[in-house]
Scaffold this motif. Sequence first.
Motif, mmCIF file in Angstrom:
data_model
loop_
_atom_site.group_PDB
_atom_site.id
_atom_site.type_symbol
_atom_site.label_atom_id
_atom_site.label_comp_id
_atom_site.label_asym_id
_atom_site.label_seq_id
_atom_site.Cartn_x
_atom_site.Cartn_y
_atom_site.Cartn_z
ATOM 1 N N SER A 438 0.852 -1.099 0.034
ATOM 2 C CA SER A 438 0.053 0.066 -0.121
ATOM 3 C C SER A 438 0.970 1.209 -0.109
ATOM 4 N N ASN A 439 0.179 2.341 -0.418
ATOM 5 C CA ASN A 439 0.977 3.568 -0.468
ATOM 6 C C ASN A 439 1.232 4.129 0.949
ATOM 7 N N ALA A 440 1.746 5.216 1.214
ATOM 8 C CA ALA A 440 2.189 5.770 2.376
ATOM 9 C C ALA A 440 0.806 6.221 3.228
ATOM 10 N N ASP A 441 -0.246 6.445 2.356
ATOM 11 C CA ASP A 441 -1.549 6.922 2.947
ATOM 12 C C ASP A 441 -2.553 5.696 3.196
ATOM 13 N N GLY A 442 -1.975 4.355 3.125
ATOM 14 C CA GLY A 442 -2.887 3.320 3.376
ATOM 15 C C GLY A 442 -3.703 2.890 2.073
ATOM 16 N N THR A 443 -3.597 3.573 1.069
ATOM 17 C CA THR A 443 -4.449 3.235 -0.094
ATOM 18 C C THR A 443 -3.725 2.064 -0.907
ATOM 19 N N PRO A 444 -4.343 1.274 -1.478
ATOM 20 C CA PRO A 444 -3.662 0.039 -2.305
ATOM 21 C C PRO A 444 -2.955 0.748 -3.381
ATOM 22 N N SER A 445 -1.720 0.210 -3.426
ATOM 23 C CA SER A 445 -0.620 0.376 -4.418
ATOM 24 C C SER A 445 -0.794 -0.428 -5.696
#
Length: 479
Positions: A438-445
């Motif tokens: 996931s990205n730093a903001d918690g969204t899936p990468s």
Amino acid sequence: MSSPNAESTAFRSALEVIRAVEPRVADAIGAELADQRESLKLIASENYASPATLLAMGNWFSDKYAEGTVGRRFYAGCQNVDTVEALAAEHARELFGASHAYVQPHSGIDANLVAFWAILADRVESPALKRAQVRQVNDLTEEDWFALRRELGDQRMLGMSLDAGGHLTHGFRPNISGKMFDQRSYGTDPATGLIDYDRVAEAAREFRPLILVAGYSAYPRKVNFRIMREIADSVGATFMVDMAHFAGLVAGKVFTGDFDPVPHAHIVTTTTHKSLRGPRGGMVLCGPELADQVDRGCPMVLGGPLPHVMAAKAVALAEARRPDFADYAQRIVDNAQALAEGLLGRGATLVTGGTDNHLVLIDVSGYGLTGRQAEQALLDSGIVTNRNAVPQDPNGAWYTSGIRIGTPALTTRGLGAAEMDATAELIHTVLSQTTPGSNADGTPSKAKYVLDPALADKVSRQATDLLSTHPLYPSVTLT
Ligand code: PLP
């Protein structure tokens, strides 16, 4: 066959000479061989050319300008270039059963450009010159020249869509072909992943292209070129086949009859470095109708020919005419099928459910991954592949949902069905143990992934073990 000793001496001496001038280049060349020896190369478009092919490129031919064609050069002193260009063309004609071969294109893109402009010259420019009753473009009035330029820029091409496996050079906007032509694509049947010839015929009837293109870089099945030619004929289109990927299978007579493009197409283009196992380069084959226009490739769209590469093409094409090349070509397909079965047996999803040629396209969404994540996780584990779109790919051309793998290179190394099954196991292990990050903001990468480094190391070592039984360029030792 040259002796292994001669091959080693040749490469070692070459490196010594280079090292005396710029040691970092010599080191990089040596490092490239070491890297290639150690990686499980499954890139469908790559191969390992023979020592003879490689050595044919490093010599004085590189210094020569040779615009023109054999016996008709714009430069003096081309007699030796004539020899190698004529040889390469002769081998190509004999190998593929073509009446004309043009071996100057520097790459596959260039070969396609030569073909497009030969067709445009034949179908658009020549009739315009005839109408104006002049012999060449310089004799046209400004008004007629302006009209011809507009007409050349107003032609249509129908080719396979990118996500179905077509190539960027078949009329897509990021490539010059997309800026030259009004392009439409045919895709594949969403249920089977196969070309639906009725749909192609329908698209051709509606769109009425000047050129119908067949050929692909990521379609794992045979194409029926007889049917495609009938479709082209039914709408008055010129039928062009880009066999860049599968030229080795045509050369090795794995693709024959309806599946051999040469007897069916008006014009065939190819690269020489993929399954054909030659030097990096391109080539065009055609009948007598287009031969003169094709021969104008340089200076129409090509810079001066590369005589050292034409020499290497002559060597590689001579190799492809030997009986053992047919055996090699068949083993490429046997290996791809063994790999496909190994993956299917372990639960992978394959586009079209298998393969008829040298490549397999894994839909990695079945593992919950994007192509980008899968490609990187495999690379961490010593397995070199490339990500590729699958039909109707929800992740687009950058992240993709596919991994394309091909067997020409590993087959050259001598790997067979048992090693393909072991390779399938390694690929499945990595993909099934990788999870999306996931990205730093918690969204899936779509790019980040999680793979235990210890597992990646273990698979890497297993891949090296697998390769150690089939050394690359066993005849060559650099130290
Ligand atoms: N045509 C097809 C079908 C290809 O797959 C490729 C390369 O991937 C090309 C053309 C372009 O070849 P090159 O990279 O030699 O220009």
